[in-house]
Design a protein around this motif. Structure first.
Motif, mmCIF file in Angstrom:
data_model
loop_
_atom_site.group_PDB
_atom_site.id
_atom_site.type_symbol
_atom_site.label_atom_id
_atom_site.label_comp_id
_atom_site.label_asym_id
_atom_site.label_seq_id
_atom_site.Cartn_x
_atom_site.Cartn_y
_atom_site.Cartn_z
ATOM 1 N N LYS A 1 -6.312 -15.709 -5.343
ATOM 2 C CA LYS A 1 -5.614 -16.941 -5.713
ATOM 3 C C LYS A 1 -4.451 -17.154 -4.741
ATOM 4 O O LYS A 1 -3.530 -16.337 -4.680
ATOM 5 C CB LYS A 1 -5.112 -16.857 -7.151
ATOM 6 N N VAL A 2 -4.525 -18.252 -3.990
ATOM 7 C CA VAL A 2 -3.523 -18.554 -2.970
ATOM 8 C C VAL A 2 -2.888 -19.898 -3.300
ATOM 9 O O VAL A 2 -3.582 -20.916 -3.434
ATOM 10 C CB VAL A 2 -4.158 -18.589 -1.566
ATOM 11 N N THR B 1 1.037 -24.137 -1.317
ATOM 12 C CA THR B 1 2.180 -24.241 -0.405
ATOM 13 C C THR B 1 2.328 -23.022 0.501
ATOM 14 O O THR B 1 3.235 -22.980 1.333
ATOM 15 C CB THR B 1 3.486 -24.430 -1.200
ATOM 16 N N ALA B 2 1.458 -22.028 0.339
ATOM 17 C CA ALA B 2 1.495 -20.863 1.224
ATOM 18 C C ALA B 2 0.936 -21.244 2.591
ATOM 19 O O ALA B 2 0.146 -22.182 2.729
ATOM 20 C CB ALA B 2 0.690 -19.719 0.623
ATOM 21 N N LYS B 3 1.358 -20.502 3.618
ATOM 22 C CA LYS B 3 0.822 -20.701 4.963
ATOM 23 C C LYS B 3 0.247 -19.375 5.436
ATOM 24 O O LYS B 3 0.954 -18.364 5.481
ATOM 25 C CB LYS B 3 1.894 -21.203 5.927
ATOM 26 N N LEU C 1 -5.053 -5.944 0.716
ATOM 27 C CA LEU C 1 -6.155 -5.309 -0.001
ATOM 28 C C LEU C 1 -6.210 -5.764 -1.462
ATOM 29 O O LEU C 1 -5.406 -6.589 -1.906
ATOM 30 C CB LEU C 1 -6.032 -3.791 0.120
ATOM 31 N N ASP C 2 -7.163 -5.226 -2.214
ATOM 32 C CA ASP C 2 -7.454 -5.705 -3.570
ATOM 33 C C ASP C 2 -6.238 -5.636 -4.493
ATOM 34 O O ASP C 2 -5.448 -4.680 -4.448
ATOM 35 C CB ASP C 2 -8.572 -4.864 -4.193
ATOM 36 N N ASP C 3 -6.128 -6.656 -5.343
ATOM 37 C CA ASP C 3 -5.166 -6.681 -6.454
ATOM 38 C C ASP C 3 -3.709 -6.672 -6.006
ATOM 39 O O ASP C 3 -2.824 -6.252 -6.757
ATOM 40 C CB ASP C 3 -5.419 -5.498 -7.404
ATOM 41 N N VAL C 4 -3.443 -7.115 -4.805
ATOM 42 C CA VAL C 4 -2.061 -7.213 -4.316
ATOM 43 C C VAL C 4 -1.441 -8.515 -4.814
ATOM 44 O O VAL C 4 -2.103 -9.556 -4.872
ATOM 45 C CB VAL C 4 -2.028 -7.157 -2.776
ATOM 46 N N GLU C 5 -0.152 -8.459 -5.144
ATOM 47 C CA GLU C 5 0.588 -9.670 -5.494
ATOM 48 C C GLU C 5 1.722 -9.879 -4.500
ATOM 49 O O GLU C 5 2.569 -9.001 -4.315
ATOM 50 C CB GLU C 5 1.165 -9.589 -6.907
ATOM 51 N N ILE C 6 1.718 -11.039 -3.854
ATOM 52 C CA ILE C 6 2.793 -11.422 -2.944
ATOM 53 C C ILE C 6 3.485 -12.626 -3.570
ATOM 54 O O ILE C 6 2.892 -13.701 -3.702
ATOM 55 C CB ILE C 6 2.243 -11.753 -1.543
ATOM 56 N N LYS C 7 4.726 -12.438 -3.952
ATOM 57 C CA LYS C 7 5.418 -13.451 -4.745
ATOM 58 C C LYS C 7 6.028 -14.547 -3.872
ATOM 59 O O LYS C 7 5.896 -14.537 -2.648
ATOM 60 C CB LYS C 7 6.470 -12.772 -5.622
ATOM 61 N N GLU C 8 6.718 -15.468 -4.523
ATOM 62 C CA GLU C 8 7.192 -16.684 -3.879
ATOM 63 C C GLU C 8 8.067 -16.402 -2.659
ATOM 64 O O GLU C 8 8.974 -15.573 -2.700
ATOM 65 C CB GLU C 8 7.987 -17.541 -4.876
ATOM 66 N N ASN C 9 7.756 -17.119 -1.567
ATOM 67 C CA ASN C 9 8.560 -17.129 -0.342
ATOM 68 C C ASN C 9 8.662 -15.767 0.345
ATOM 69 O O ASN C 9 9.544 -15.555 1.178
ATOM 70 C CB ASN C 9 9.968 -17.672 -0.628
ATOM 71 N N ILE D 1 -7.577 -11.415 3.284
ATOM 72 C CA ILE D 1 -7.078 -11.292 1.913
ATOM 73 C C ILE D 1 -8.239 -10.866 1.022
ATOM 74 O O ILE D 1 -9.258 -11.556 0.944
ATOM 75 C CB ILE D 1 -6.480 -12.622 1.426
ATOM 76 N N SER D 2 -8.083 -9.735 0.345
ATOM 77 C CA SER D 2 -9.183 -9.131 -0.406
ATOM 78 C C SER D 2 -9.221 -9.610 -1.858
ATOM 79 O O SER D 2 -8.440 -10.472 -2.275
ATOM 80 C CB SER D 2 -9.074 -7.606 -0.337
ATOM 81 N N ALA D 3 -10.113 -9.002 -2.625
ATOM 82 C CA ALA D 3 -10.428 -9.461 -3.980
ATOM 83 C C ALA D 3 -9.217 -9.405 -4.906
ATOM 84 O O ALA D 3 -8.425 -8.453 -4.884
ATOM 85 C CB ALA D 3 -11.559 -8.616 -4.556
ATOM 86 N N ASN D 4 -9.084 -10.454 -5.719
ATOM 87 C CA ASN D 4 -8.092 -10.537 -6.800
ATOM 88 C C ASN D 4 -6.645 -10.507 -6.313
ATOM 89 O O ASN D 4 -5.731 -10.252 -7.107
ATOM 90 C CB ASN D 4 -8.317 -9.423 -7.827
ATOM 91 N N ALA D 5 -6.431 -10.733 -5.026
ATOM 92 C CA ALA D 5 -5.054 -10.832 -4.532
ATOM 93 C C ALA D 5 -4.441 -12.144 -5.008
ATOM 94 O O ALA D 5 -5.141 -13.136 -5.239
ATOM 95 C CB ALA D 5 -5.030 -10.750 -3.010
ATOM 96 N N ARG D 6 -3.108 -12.150 -5.137
ATOM 97 C CA ARG D 6 -2.392 -13.339 -5.599
ATOM 98 C C ARG D 6 -1.257 -13.628 -4.617
ATOM 99 O O ARG D 6 -0.358 -12.799 -4.443
ATOM 100 C CB ARG D 6 -1.852 -13.117 -7.017
ATOM 101 N N ILE D 7 -1.324 -14.798 -4.002
ATOM 102 C CA ILE D 7 -0.347 -15.185 -2.984
ATOM 103 C C ILE D 7 0.476 -16.342 -3.542
ATOM 104 O O ILE D 7 -0.061 -17.411 -3.860
ATOM 105 C CB ILE D 7 -1.037 -15.611 -1.675
#
Length: 285
Positions: free
Chosen positions: A178-179, A182-184, A209-217, A191-197
């Motif tokens: 899930k990206v 507004t991300a660039k 990699l899988d299941d990583v969460e990268i939060k706002e900004n 970007i692997s499975a179930n990652a959240r950008i």
């Protein structure tokens, strides 16, 4: 390569690649018959230029290779453990005393069998890289993404920032990721499975990699982010992008948590760590 090996009918086939004359001496150099591709001459890391064709370290052998190994082993009066000689060992005098329980593939097998219609070569036209540092993983990922752009463009992401994230260059995004629009992302991003950008995130030259969460900004540049890790809001995980240096990129192990507004530069972080302060050029055990 396997089909070529069967066609040659020899004991072994070596994957080779053409490199510049300046870098050839860093590898095993070889000469092959231009018509039959038979290996005629092989030398490991020669002091003088022999050929711009090098050994890529990928082989196909028939079971007869074990007879060749046993022959060397018998000469040393013991069974051998097959392994490639290290760069350090290759620089040692040839008359050094060797343990009797191993065989050097390059010097004890390839060199003696050259020119005896036993070994053949298969030259790859695809990219080839020697992986000796963690950073080379990013470089190789970029090479694969570039290959996909010509062979399987449907695998790569696209977007202009209107309904989906802005995509620049070659980028792969797993369908389950899930990206935020507004991300660039890109270039050279996987970007692997179930990652959240999250919203406003910026990703350049990285593997998520899988299941990583990268939060706002948050910003991730020249980095590998391990499974189930998280990067907080306005945080920055970055390397200088020197693929040949041990700390040329940043690597986060599995389940690493980088809290909000933390900067991690040119560092390696082992699994299950929480970073609440900024670090630079460190290995965190």
């Amino acid at each position: 390569m396997l089909e070529a090996h069967r066609r040659y009918g020899g004991m072994g086939t070596i994957l080779v690649s053409k490199v510049s004359a300046e870098t050839a001496s860093e590898f095993g150099e070889l000469v092959a018959d231009p018509e039959t591709n038979e290996l005629l001459h092989y030398t490991e890391k020669p002091e003088t230029f022999v050929s711009d064709r090098i050994n890529c370290g990928v082989y196909v052998f028939t079971p007869d290779i074990f007879n060749a190994i046993q022959g060397v082993s018998t000469q040393r009066k013991d069974r051998a453990n097959l392994r490639r000689v290290s760069s350090f060992e290759a620089l040692q005098p040839v008359n050094r005393s060797l343990p009797t329980n191993f065989v050097r593939l390059d010097q004890d097998i390839l060199t003696p069998l050259a020119g005896k219609k036993q070994l053949y070569t298969y030259e790859t036209m695809d990219f080839w890289e020697q992986i000796k540092t963690p950073g080379m993983s990013l470089k190789c990922s970029g090479l694969y993404l570039a290959q996909y752009s010509s062979t399987s463009p449907h695998l790569l992401a696209s977007g202009d920032g209107s309904k989906t994230a802005t995509i620049s260059g070659d980028v792969y995004i797993h369908p389950s990721a899930k990206v935020h629009p507004t991300a660039k992302i890109g270039p050279n991003v996987s970007i692997s499975a179930n990652a959240r950008i999250g919203a406003g995130a910026r990703l350049i030259s990285c593997i998520i990699l899988d299941d990583v969460e990268i939060k706002e900004n948050a910003v991730v540049i020249h980095a590998i982010v391990g499974w189930k890790s998280s990067i907080g809001r306005w945080s920055r995980v970055q390397g200088v992008g020197d693929y040949n240096s041990k700390l040329g990129i940043t690597i986060l192990g599995e389940s690493v948590s980088v809290e909000d507004e933390v900067v991690v530069i040119n560092s390696i972080v082992l699994p299950n760590k929480t970073l609440n302060v900024s670090v630079q050029e460190e290995i965190l055990l």
